[in-house]
Design a protein around this motif. Structure first.
Motif, PDB file in Angstrom:
ATOM      1  N   ILE A 149       0.928  -1.228  -0.031  1.00  0.00           N
ATOM      2  CA  ILE A 149       0.130   0.035   0.027  1.00  0.00           C
ATOM      3  C   ILE A 149       0.865   1.264   0.185  1.00  0.00           C
ATOM      4  O   ILE A 149       1.672   1.230   0.799  1.00  0.00           O
ATOM      5  N   ARG A 150       0.576   2.130  -1.016  1.00  0.00           N
ATOM      6  CA  ARG A 150       1.382   3.437  -1.137  1.00  0.00           C
ATOM      7  C   ARG A 150       0.494   4.468  -0.648  1.00  0.00           C
ATOM      8  O   ARG A 150      -0.502   4.862  -1.150  1.00  0.00           O
ATOM      9  N   ARG A 151       1.066   5.220   0.219  1.00  0.00           N
ATOM     10  CA  ARG A 151       0.153   6.457   0.660  1.00  0.00           C
ATOM     11  C   ARG A 151       0.668   7.775   0.167  1.00  0.00           C
ATOM     12  O   ARG A 151       1.667   7.807  -0.408  1.00  0.00           O
ATOM     13  N   GLY A 152      -0.040   8.671   0.428  1.00  0.00           N
ATOM     14  CA  GLY A 152       0.225  10.144  -0.065  1.00  0.00           C
ATOM     15  C   GLY A 152      -0.159  10.368  -1.718  1.00  0.00           C
ATOM     16  O   GLY A 152       0.242  11.215  -2.210  1.00  0.00           O
ATOM     17  N   GLU A 153      -0.971   9.442  -2.080  1.00  0.00           N
ATOM     18  CA  GLU A 153      -1.445   9.531  -3.564  1.00  0.00           C
ATOM     19  C   GLU A 153      -2.466  10.549  -3.597  1.00  0.00           C
ATOM     20  O   GLU A 153      -3.248  11.000  -2.793  1.00  0.00           O
TER      21      GLU A 153
END
Length: 309
Positions: A149-153
């Motif tokens: 999971i990549r956050r800050g999108e």
């Protein structure tokens, strides 16, 4: 017409004897370096002077990447859990994206249309809540074969289109020229400009207006063999034919076919994927050039399988 993305259908004939007016046309001009917008500009001018309402939606992947690089950053693309590759848009990238799309490209393209005699009005998806939906602040990606999971999108999925705004401009003789970003709605009620795929933005607009959609790109259409231009698929009118188009669509073309399905399910009567660099590209596409996908290709599937395409 409602401000939401609804099936606008076709105009009915007065008294049952006159031929209904032709639907509006939504034209998506690709942002790849190989796409020359000159032919599309001339065609939009031709359609406008002949009374056919047109909305232009444009991409800008090449210029966005160039802007990011000029600012000393590296463009970053990630693979989603479903296998689709797209741009990861953090806060800094979003600034560059907005500069390139709404600031540079939209203004320059609007100026080109006005020079050609088109009464063009440039709009981003944020203006008037033109393109709106929830912000996606985290995305599931695949890195080195592992799901993360990549956050800050800063991206969003378009859930509503301000069709009243577009219809009002068209009724007054203007040609809207639309670009992302879209209006991203935060959970606390705030609004953040976020990235949106231009093909899917064009699909949402076409569905909301009940318009024909022309997706202009740098190839002649969808090829049965992606490496052989002689295998152009000319049309799809049934679910089976649409399935064949989906199977043939690879890479960037897969996104265009996905957008075509969304447009048709939303209310568009037909979608054409065609060559932006051909002579009279929009007029040719509406006349049968490229790959035409008709609403009947999704209607039966929707009714029998409950799909939303």
């Amino acid at each position: 017409m409602s401000g939401e993305s609804t099936d606008a259908g076709g105009a009915s004939a007065d008294g049952g004897t006159e031929i209904p007016d032709e639907p509006p046309v939504v034209v998506k001009i690709g942002g790849a370096k190989a796409v020359d917008p000159a032919g599309a500009v001339g065609d939009v001018a031709h359609l406008a002077v002949n009374g056919r309402p047109v909305v232009v939606v444009h991409g800008g992947s090449t210029v966005v990447d160039q802007t990011i690089e000029r600012l000393g950053m590296e463009p970053e693309y990630v693979e989603s859990a479903s296998g689709v590759t797209g741009r990861f848009t953090d806060a800094e990238t979003m600034e560059a994206f907005t500069m390139a799309m709404a600031g540079k490209l939209n203004t320059e393209l609007t100026a080109r249309f006005r020079e050609a005699g088109v009464d063009a009005v440039g709009l981003s998806g944020v203006d008037g809540g033109l393109l709106s939906g929830p912000r996606k602040s985290a995305v599931r990606v695949v890195e080195d074969g592992k799901k993360k999971i990549r956050r800050g999108e800063h991206s969003g999925r378009i859930e509503s289109v301000n069709a009243d705004l577009l219809s009002g401009l068209l009724a007054d003789g203007y040609t809207p020229v639309v670009s992302p970003p879209m209006e991203g709605r935060e959970s606390d009620g705030g609004v953040t400009p976020v990235n949106a795929d231009a093909d899917r933005a064009a699909a949402a607009v076409a569905g909301a207006l009940g318009a024909d959609l022309v997706l202009l790109t740098d190839v002649a259409g969808v090829y049965a063999d992606p490496d052989d231009p002689d295998t152009l698929i000319e049309s799809a009118t049934t679910p089976d034919e649409l399935a064949a188009v989906e199977d043939a669509a690879e890479g960037f073309m897969g996104k265009k076919v996905m957008a075509a399905k969304e447009a048709l399910s939303g209310g568009s009567g037909r979608v054409v994927v065609a060559d932006a660099n051909a002579a009279d590209p929009i007029v040719a596409a509406l006349g049968g050039a490229g790959t035409t996908i008709n609403r009947s290709a999704v209607a039966e599937r929707t009714e029998t399988e409950g799909e939303t395409a």
